[in-house]
Scaffold this motif. Structure first.
Motif, PDB file in Angstrom:
ATOM      1  N   ARG A 108       0.825  -1.200   0.000  1.00  0.00           N
ATOM      2  CA  ARG A 108       0.000   0.000   0.000  1.00  0.00           C
ATOM      3  C   ARG A 108       0.867   1.260   0.000  1.00  0.00           C
ATOM      4  NH1 ARG A 108      -5.531  -0.944   3.362  1.00  0.00           N
ATOM      5  NH2 ARG A 108      -5.828  -3.133   2.859  1.00  0.00           N
ATOM      6  N   VAL A 109       1.971   1.212   0.751  1.00  0.00           N
ATOM      7  CA  VAL A 109       2.857   2.379   0.814  1.00  0.00           C
ATOM      8  C   VAL A 109       3.543   2.612  -0.516  1.00  0.00           C
ATOM      9  CG1 VAL A 109       4.933   3.301   1.901  1.00  0.00           C
ATOM     10  CG2 VAL A 109       3.185   2.191   3.301  1.00  0.00           C
ATOM     11  N   HIS A 110       4.048   1.537  -1.132  1.00  0.00           N
ATOM     12  CA  HIS A 110       4.843   1.673  -2.359  1.00  0.00           C
ATOM     13  C   HIS A 110       3.998   1.901  -3.604  1.00  0.00           C
ATOM     14  CE1 HIS A 110       8.282  -0.770  -0.273  1.00  0.00           C
ATOM     15  NE2 HIS A 110       8.284   0.519   0.064  1.00  0.00           N
ATOM     16  N   TRP A 111       2.838   1.277  -3.687  1.00  0.00           N
ATOM     17  CA  TRP A 111       2.067   1.289  -4.919  1.00  0.00           C
ATOM     18  C   TRP A 111       0.904   2.276  -4.915  1.00  0.00           C
ATOM     19  CZ3 TRP A 111       3.784  -1.258  -9.142  1.00  0.00           C
ATOM     20  CH2 TRP A 111       4.755  -2.244  -8.945  1.00  0.00           C
ATOM     21  N   PHE A 112       0.547   2.785  -3.771  1.00  0.00           N
ATOM     22  CA  PHE A 112      -0.614   3.668  -3.708  1.00  0.00           C
ATOM     23  C   PHE A 112      -0.291   5.066  -3.170  1.00  0.00           C
ATOM     24  CE2 PHE A 112      -2.313  -0.594  -3.651  1.00  0.00           C
ATOM     25  CZ  PHE A 112      -3.407  -0.525  -4.491  1.00  0.00           C
ATOM     26  N   SER A 113       0.947   5.297  -2.771  1.00  0.00           N
ATOM     27  CA  SER A 113       1.312   6.612  -2.227  1.00  0.00           C
ATOM     28  C   SER A 113       2.644   7.053  -2.797  1.00  0.00           C
ATOM     29  CB  SER A 113       1.386   6.569  -0.693  1.00  0.00           C
ATOM     30  OG  SER A 113       2.371   5.642  -0.274  1.00  0.00           O
ATOM     31  N   CYS A 114       2.861   8.374  -2.827  1.00  0.00           N
ATOM     32  CA  CYS A 114       4.102   8.952  -3.339  1.00  0.00           C
ATOM     33  C   CYS A 114       5.252   8.616  -2.395  1.00  0.00           C
ATOM     34  CB  CYS A 114       3.939  10.470  -3.477  1.00  0.00           C
ATOM     35  SG  CYS A 114       5.456  11.339  -3.915  1.00  0.00           S
ATOM     36  N   ALA A 115       6.383   8.203  -2.940  1.00  0.00           N
ATOM     37  CA  ALA A 115       7.530   7.827  -2.113  1.00  0.00           C
ATOM     38  C   ALA A 115       8.144   9.019  -1.416  1.00  0.00           C
ATOM     39  CB  ALA A 115       8.590   7.144  -2.985  1.00  0.00           C
ATOM     40  N   LEU A 116       7.883  10.242  -1.907  1.00  0.00           N
ATOM     41  CA  LEU A 116       8.478  11.437  -1.327  1.00  0.00           C
ATOM     42  C   LEU A 116       7.525  12.141  -0.364  1.00  0.00           C
ATOM     43  CD1 LEU A 116      10.944  13.321  -1.287  1.00  0.00           C
ATOM     44  CD2 LEU A 116       9.971  14.514  -3.243  1.00  0.00           C
ATOM     45  N   SER A 117       6.321  12.426  -0.811  1.00  0.00           N
ATOM     46  CA  SER A 117       5.368  13.175   0.013  1.00  0.00           C
ATOM     47  C   SER A 117       4.468  12.280   0.851  1.00  0.00           C
ATOM     48  CB  SER A 117       4.514  14.072  -0.879  1.00  0.00           C
ATOM     49  OG  SER A 117       3.710  13.279  -1.739  1.00  0.00           O
ATOM     50  N   LYS A 118       4.448  10.987   0.556  1.00  0.00           N
ATOM     51  CA  LYS A 118       3.601  10.002   1.253  1.00  0.00           C
ATOM     52  C   LYS A 118       2.106  10.260   1.031  1.00  0.00           C
ATOM     53  CE  LYS A 118       7.385   8.371   3.046  1.00  0.00           C
ATOM     54  NZ  LYS A 118       8.329   9.376   2.522  1.00  0.00           N
ATOM     55  N   LYS A 119       1.770  11.097   0.060  1.00  0.00           N
ATOM     56  CA  LYS A 119       0.379  11.353  -0.279  1.00  0.00           C
ATOM     57  C   LYS A 119      -0.072  10.347  -1.333  1.00  0.00           C
ATOM     58  CE  LYS A 119       0.612  16.324   0.635  1.00  0.00           C
ATOM     59  NZ  LYS A 119       0.451  17.692   0.054  1.00  0.00           N
ATOM     60  N   PRO A 120      -1.376  10.118  -1.473  1.00  0.00           N
ATOM     61  CA  PRO A 120      -1.860   9.170  -2.494  1.00  0.00           C
ATOM     62  C   PRO A 120      -1.401   9.604  -3.892  1.00  0.00           C
ATOM     63  CG  PRO A 120      -3.610   9.677  -0.959  1.00  0.00           C
ATOM     64  CD  PRO A 120      -2.487  10.615  -0.623  1.00  0.00           C
ATOM     65  N   LEU A 121      -1.062   8.615  -4.688  1.00  0.00           N
ATOM     66  CA  LEU A 121      -0.606   8.900  -6.046  1.00  0.00           C
ATOM     67  C   LEU A 121      -1.740   9.475  -6.869  1.00  0.00           C
ATOM     68  CD1 LEU A 121       1.536   5.704  -6.800  1.00  0.00           C
ATOM     69  CD2 LEU A 121       2.390   8.035  -6.488  1.00  0.00           C
ATOM     70  N   ALA A 122      -1.415  10.534  -7.588  1.00  0.00           N
ATOM     71  CA  ALA A 122      -2.391  11.182  -8.467  1.00  0.00           C
ATOM     72  C   ALA A 122      -1.660  11.654  -9.710  1.00  0.00           C
ATOM     73  CB  ALA A 122      -3.080  12.351  -7.757  1.00  0.00           C
ATOM     74  N   ALA A 123      -2.324  11.503 -10.853  1.00  0.00           N
ATOM     75  CA  ALA A 123      -1.701  11.902 -12.126  1.00  0.00           C
ATOM     76  C   ALA A 123      -1.416  13.410 -12.125  1.00  0.00           C
ATOM     77  CB  ALA A 123      -2.617  11.532 -13.287  1.00  0.00           C
ATOM     78  N   PRO A 124      -0.281  13.812 -12.706  1.00  0.00           N
ATOM     79  CA  PRO A 124       0.737  12.994 -13.377  1.00  0.00           C
ATOM     80  C   PRO A 124       1.686  12.321 -12.389  1.00  0.00           C
ATOM     81  CG  PRO A 124       1.333  15.299 -13.531  1.00  0.00           C
ATOM     82  CD  PRO A 124       0.006  15.261 -12.836  1.00  0.00           C
ATOM     83  N   ILE A 125       1.999  11.063 -12.688  1.00  0.00           N
ATOM     84  CA  ILE A 125       2.878  10.250 -11.850  1.00  0.00           C
ATOM     85  C   ILE A 125       4.189  10.044 -12.606  1.00  0.00           C
ATOM     86  CG2 ILE A 125       3.163   8.022 -10.707  1.00  0.00           C
ATOM     87  CD1 ILE A 125       0.112   7.875 -10.553  1.00  0.00           C
ATOM     88  N   VAL A 126       5.313  10.160 -11.888  1.00  0.00           N
ATOM     89  CA  VAL A 126       6.637   9.991 -12.490  1.00  0.00           C
ATOM     90  C   VAL A 126       7.383   8.906 -11.741  1.00  0.00           C
ATOM     91  CG1 VAL A 126       6.746  12.388 -13.276  1.00  0.00           C
ATOM     92  CG2 VAL A 126       7.676  11.783 -11.037  1.00  0.00           C
ATOM     93  N   SER A 127       8.454   8.438 -12.367  1.00  0.00           N
ATOM     94  CA  SER A 127       9.296   7.422 -11.743  1.00  0.00           C
ATOM     95  C   SER A 127      10.748   7.716 -12.081  1.00  0.00           C
ATOM     96  CB  SER A 127       8.908   6.023 -12.228  1.00  0.00           C
ATOM     97  OG  SER A 127       9.735   5.048 -11.633  1.00  0.00           O
ATOM     98  N   CYS A 128      11.650   7.310 -11.190  1.00  0.00           N
ATOM     99  CA  CYS A 128      13.090   7.534 -11.379  1.00  0.00           C
ATOM    100  C   CYS A 128      13.739   6.259 -11.904  1.00  0.00           C
ATOM    101  CB  CYS A 128      13.727   7.971 -10.060  1.00  0.00           C
ATOM    102  SG  CYS A 128      13.571   6.730  -8.767  1.00  0.00           S
ATOM    103  N   GLY A 129      15.067   6.285 -12.018  1.00  0.00           N
ATOM    104  CA  GLY A 129      15.785   5.123 -12.515  1.00  0.00           C
ATOM    105  C   GLY A 129      15.804   3.960 -11.557  1.00  0.00           C
ATOM    106  N   LEU A 130      15.384   4.175 -10.290  1.00  0.00           N
ATOM    107  CA  LEU A 130      15.310   3.093  -9.305  1.00  0.00           C
ATOM    108  C   LEU A 130      13.908   2.531  -9.179  1.00  0.00           C
ATOM    109  CD1 LEU A 130      17.596   4.541  -6.485  1.00  0.00           C
ATOM    110  CD2 LEU A 130      18.213   3.035  -8.381  1.00  0.00           C
ATOM    111  N   GLY A 131      12.974   2.997  -9.989  1.00  0.00           N
ATOM    112  CA  GLY A 131      11.636   2.422 -10.026  1.00  0.00           C
ATOM    113  C   GLY A 131      10.688   2.924  -8.961  1.00  0.00           C
ATOM    114  N   LYS A 132      11.015   3.984  -8.257  1.00  0.00           N
ATOM    115  CA  LYS A 132      10.111   4.516  -7.235  1.00  0.00           C
ATOM    116  C   LYS A 132       9.053   5.396  -7.883  1.00  0.00           C
ATOM    117  CE  LYS A 132      13.656   4.451  -3.629  1.00  0.00           C
ATOM    118  NZ  LYS A 132      14.396   5.256  -2.628  1.00  0.00           N
TER     119      LYS A 132
END
Length: 305
Positions: free
Chosen positions: A31-55
């Motif tokens: 739930r933490v990794h797939w449904f929330s932002c790794a930086l702000s810990k808020k729910p993911l909402a478009a636009p969503i980005v990812s880095c070279g480490l897959g976060k």
């Protein structure tokens, strides 16, 4: 030992044992990794980005972090490798038709209920909820399940047909043992990009120098051509002047010659006429003499004949 109010110590109280690591519920991690932002810990909402480490991040959170790296307390620990917006890729996600906003809010807060993902794989239709491995291509940003990528082997993206290589495939939320290899791959990719930038700069600088040299050569050629043209024009003008002067001299030199020729002809004609008159007089006198001489002596004349 007994009835004295004392206690008998146990073995684990006398001998220090290695502490067991606390196990974290995998459902909570998902739930933490797939449904929330790794930086702000808020729910993911478009636009969503990812880095070279897959976060996974919200794009707004990354922009805030780049503007102020102290905006989030643990920002340097989470995404220290992100130096600019070019270090992340905007993901092209397939929306889940069975997802609803109200259902998502209750599923994230209720741990007894299975959360419903916002996105699915466009090929296998599997939900992106952490139970299945998902990947994305950093060339186009398309997201799909790893199973779909393996079942349809191709050098072009299944969704947008853009070409890619194996190192362009990035696993989303990889396992801890995979992070070290992904960090090495990311470092190699960054070094390769920097080398390509340096080569482009060198090529651009050499192109500018070549354009300057070509410009100087063209200007020199233009100057040479104009100088040659001016020289040809000057030579042509001089030749015309010389030719005109020569013609004038020829005409002026011819006029006295013709006048002298006329005077000479007149003198010769006068002399010839005079000679002819003399000859005619001689012929006449000889004819008269023949009347009186008749072959005799020169002293004999008409009187003594």
């Amino acid at each position: 030992m007994g009835c004295d109010g004392g206690s008998i110590p146990k073995r684990d109280e006398l001998v220090k044992q290695k502490q067991k690591q606390a196990k974290v519920d995998q459902n909570i991690l998902n739930r933490v990794h797939w449904f929330s932002c790794a930086l702000s810990k808020k729910p993911l909402a478009a636009p969503i980005v990812s880095c070279g480490l897959g976060k996974l991040y919200n794009r707004d959170a990354i922009l805030e972090f780049l503007l102020d790296r102290n905006a989030y307390g643990d920002g340097d620990l989470i995404c220290n490798h992100i130096k600019s917006i070019k270090d992340v890729v905007t993901l092209k996600l397939e929306p889940n038709p069975s997802f609803s906003e109200g259902q998502s809010a209750t599923s994230l807060t209720n741990h007894d209920q299975e959360p419903v993902s916002r996105f699915i794989c466009p090929i296998t239709l599997k939900e992106m909820n952490g139970k299945h491995r998902f990947v994305y291509l950093d060339t186009c940003g398309c997201v799909m399940s790893e199973q779909a990528l393996k079942e349809v082997p191709s050098k072009t993206c299944i969704k947008c047909t853009k070409p890619f290589e194996q190192f362009n495939v990035i696993v989303l939320n990889p396992k801890p043992e995979e992070l070290d290899d992904m960090k090495k791959t990311l470092l190699e990719k960054q070094m390769r990009i920097q080398a390509e930038k340096k080569e482009k700069k060198k090529a651009k600088a050499s192109k500018k120098e070549l354009e300057k040299i070509n410009g100087a050569d063209s200007s020199l050629l233009d100057q040479t051509t104009s100088s040659k043209r001016k020289l040809d024009e000057a030579t042509t003008t001089e030749s015309h002047k010389h030719k005109k002067h020569h013609t004038t001299d020829k005409i002026s030199s011819t006029q006295p010659t013709q006048s002298s020729t006329h005077s000479l002809t007149a003198a010769v004609a006068a002399k010839v006429a005079e000679q002819m008159a003399v000859n005619a007089g001689r012929q006449k006198s000889s004819a008269l003499q023949s009347l009186y001489s008749n072959g005799r002596g020169s002293k004999e004349n008409f009187m003594n004949r």
